[in-house]
Design a protein around this motif. Sequence first.
Motif, PDB file in Angstrom:
ATOM      1  N   LYS A  76       0.811  -1.221   0.000  1.00 55.37           N
ATOM      2  CA  LYS A  76       0.000   0.000   0.000  1.00 55.37           C
ATOM      3  C   LYS A  76       0.844   1.270   0.000  1.00 55.37           C
ATOM      4  N   ASN A  77       2.170   1.110  -0.062  1.00 57.86           N
ATOM      5  CA  ASN A  77       3.077   2.274  -0.035  1.00 57.86           C
ATOM      6  C   ASN A  77       2.792   3.172   1.173  1.00 57.86           C
ATOM      7  N   THR A  78       2.571   2.555   2.307  1.00 57.98           N
ATOM      8  CA  THR A  78       2.157   3.307   3.490  1.00 57.98           C
ATOM      9  C   THR A  78       2.955   2.870   4.714  1.00 57.98           C
ATOM     10  N   VAL A  79       3.338   3.859   5.502  1.00 62.39           N
ATOM     11  CA  VAL A  79       3.973   3.614   6.793  1.00 62.39           C
ATOM     12  C   VAL A  79       3.051   4.173   7.874  1.00 62.39           C
ATOM     13  N   TYR A  80       3.017   3.489   9.000  1.00 65.01           N
ATOM     14  CA  TYR A  80       2.100   3.831  10.091  1.00 65.01           C
ATOM     15  C   TYR A  80       2.865   4.142  11.375  1.00 65.01           C
ATOM     16  N   LEU A  81       2.221   4.905  12.235  1.00 65.93           N
ATOM     17  CA  LEU A  81       2.731   5.118  13.585  1.00 65.93           C
ATOM     18  C   LEU A  81       1.552   4.976  14.530  1.00 65.93           C
ATOM     19  N   GLU A  82       1.542   3.861  15.260  1.00 66.58           N
ATOM     20  CA  GLU A  82       0.527   3.610  16.263  1.00 66.58           C
ATOM     21  C   GLU A  82       1.005   4.215  17.568  1.00 66.58           C
ATOM     22  N   MET A  83       0.209   5.130  18.125  1.00 70.80           N
ATOM     23  CA  MET A  83       0.619   5.842  19.338  1.00 70.80           C
ATOM     24  C   MET A  83      -0.375   5.562  20.449  1.00 70.80           C
ATOM     25  N   ASN A  84       0.102   4.964  21.525  1.00 71.83           N
ATOM     26  CA  ASN A  84      -0.725   4.636  22.679  1.00 71.83           C
ATOM     27  C   ASN A  84      -0.227   5.386  23.913  1.00 71.83           C
ATOM     28  N   SER A  85      -1.074   5.455  24.913  1.00 67.03           N
ATOM     29  CA  SER A  85      -0.721   6.123  26.174  1.00 67.03           C
ATOM     30  C   SER A  85      -0.116   7.495  25.915  1.00 67.03           C
ATOM     31  N   LEU A  86      -0.788   8.258  25.096  1.00 68.23           N
ATOM     32  CA  LEU A  86      -0.262   9.564  24.707  1.00 68.23           C
ATOM     33  C   LEU A  86      -0.195  10.512  25.898  1.00 68.23           C
ATOM     34  N   LYS A  87       0.854  11.324  25.894  1.00 62.65           N
ATOM     35  CA  LYS A  87       1.096  12.296  26.950  1.00 62.65           C
ATOM     36  C   LYS A  87       0.996  13.709  26.384  1.00 62.65           C
ATOM     37  N   PRO A  88       0.724  14.702  27.210  1.00 61.19           N
ATOM     38  CA  PRO A  88       0.649  16.087  26.702  1.00 61.19           C
ATOM     39  C   PRO A  88       1.916  16.524  25.964  1.00 61.19           C
ATOM     40  N   GLU A  89       3.066  16.012  26.392  1.00 61.15           N
ATOM     41  CA  GLU A  89       4.309  16.380  25.710  1.00 61.15           C
ATOM     42  C   GLU A  89       4.422  15.761  24.322  1.00 61.15           C
ATOM     43  N   GLY A  90       3.491  14.938  23.974  1.00 59.92           N
ATOM     44  CA  GLY A  90       3.419  14.393  22.618  1.00 59.92           C
ATOM     45  C   GLY A  90       2.752  15.339  21.641  1.00 59.92           C
ATOM     46  N   THR A  91       2.256  16.460  22.116  1.00 60.39           N
ATOM     47  CA  THR A  91       1.661  17.462  21.237  1.00 60.39           C
ATOM     48  C   THR A  91       2.732  18.011  20.299  1.00 60.39           C
ATOM     49  N   ALA A  92       2.483  17.844  19.009  1.00 60.49           N
ATOM     50  CA  ALA A  92       3.480  18.244  18.009  1.00 60.49           C
ATOM     51  C   ALA A  92       2.911  18.017  16.617  1.00 60.49           C
ATOM     52  N   ALA A  93       3.603  18.562  15.636  1.00 62.32           N
ATOM     53  CA  ALA A  93       3.356  18.183  14.252  1.00 62.32           C
ATOM     54  C   ALA A  93       4.221  16.964  13.957  1.00 62.32           C
ATOM     55  N   TYR A  94       3.608  15.946  13.384  1.00 63.34           N
ATOM     56  CA  TYR A  94       4.305  14.700  13.081  1.00 63.34           C
ATOM     57  C   TYR A  94       4.530  14.593  11.575  1.00 63.34           C
ATOM     58  N   TYR A  95       5.768  14.242  11.215  1.00 63.66           N
ATOM     59  CA  TYR A  95       6.169  14.181   9.818  1.00 63.66           C
ATOM     60  C   TYR A  95       6.761  12.818   9.489  1.00 63.66           C
ATOM     61  N   CYS A  96       6.424  12.277   8.329  1.00 65.54           N
ATOM     62  CA  CYS A  96       7.168  11.123   7.836  1.00 65.54           C
ATOM     63  C   CYS A  96       8.206  11.634   6.835  1.00 65.54           C
ATOM     64  N   ASN A  97       9.261  10.867   6.668  1.00 71.27           N
ATOM     65  CA  ASN A  97      10.308  11.282   5.750  1.00 71.27           C
ATOM     66  C   ASN A  97      11.104  10.082   5.287  1.00 71.27           C
ATOM     67  N   THR A  98      11.834  10.284   4.187  1.00 75.24           N
ATOM     68  CA  THR A  98      12.704   9.249   3.653  1.00 75.24           C
ATOM     69  C   THR A  98      13.884   9.891   2.949  1.00 75.24           C
ATOM     70  N   LEU A  99      14.982   9.175   2.911  1.00 77.23           N
ATOM     71  CA  LEU A  99      16.170   9.619   2.195  1.00 77.23           C
ATOM     72  C   LEU A  99      16.211   8.896   0.859  1.00 77.23           C
ATOM     73  N   TYR A 100      16.006   9.638  -0.204  1.00 77.17           N
ATOM     74  CA  TYR A 100      15.932   9.082  -1.550  1.00 77.17           C
ATOM     75  C   TYR A 100      16.941   9.800  -2.431  1.00 77.17           C
ATOM     76  N   ARG A 101      17.878   9.035  -2.959  1.00 79.00           N
ATOM     77  CA  ARG A 101      18.919   9.592  -3.841  1.00 79.00           C
ATOM     78  C   ARG A 101      19.568  10.822  -3.225  1.00 79.00           C
ATOM     79  N   SER A 102      20.009  10.688  -1.982  1.00 75.87           N
ATOM     80  CA  SER A 102      20.766  11.686  -1.245  1.00 75.87           C
ATOM     81  C   SER A 102      19.950  12.916  -0.851  1.00 75.87           C
ATOM     82  N   THR A 103      18.667  12.890  -1.080  1.00 77.75           N
ATOM     83  CA  THR A 103      17.802  14.008  -0.671  1.00 77.75           C
ATOM     84  C   THR A 103      16.766  13.493   0.320  1.00 77.75           C
ATOM     85  N   ARG A 104      16.608  14.243   1.424  1.00 78.02           N
ATOM     86  CA  ARG A 104      15.582  13.836   2.398  1.00 78.02           C
ATOM     87  C   ARG A 104      14.275  14.545   2.046  1.00 78.02           C
TER      88      ARG A 104
END
Length: 116
Positions: A76-104
Amino acid sequence: QVQLVESGGGLVQPGGSLRLSCTASGFTFRSYAMTWCRQAPGKERELVAAISSTGGSRNYADSVKGRFTISRDNAKNTVYLEMNSLKPEGTAAYYCNTLYRSTRYWGPGTQVTVSS
């Protein structure tokens, strides 16, 4: 071109759970490791979790070990992040990324807010 699109963020109470998704296109997804990072207001972007191309190797930041799980579905060309027991300090913008041909490459991010 390489595109990464995150989804699944939102508002959740402390102790709650969310599942983030990142769908990729423009490259051979199954051949590349993928990473989730997050950035809270006023803080630097930090690594949360990483997964190898096959999913056989996974690494986590100490702050999320035992609570977050990274996984991928190469069909499915998909990566997941299952997050449990979340804490207030987990408040953030979440980004996925990859290094492809020397460029992130980064997605636009999805906001997670942990608050009662």
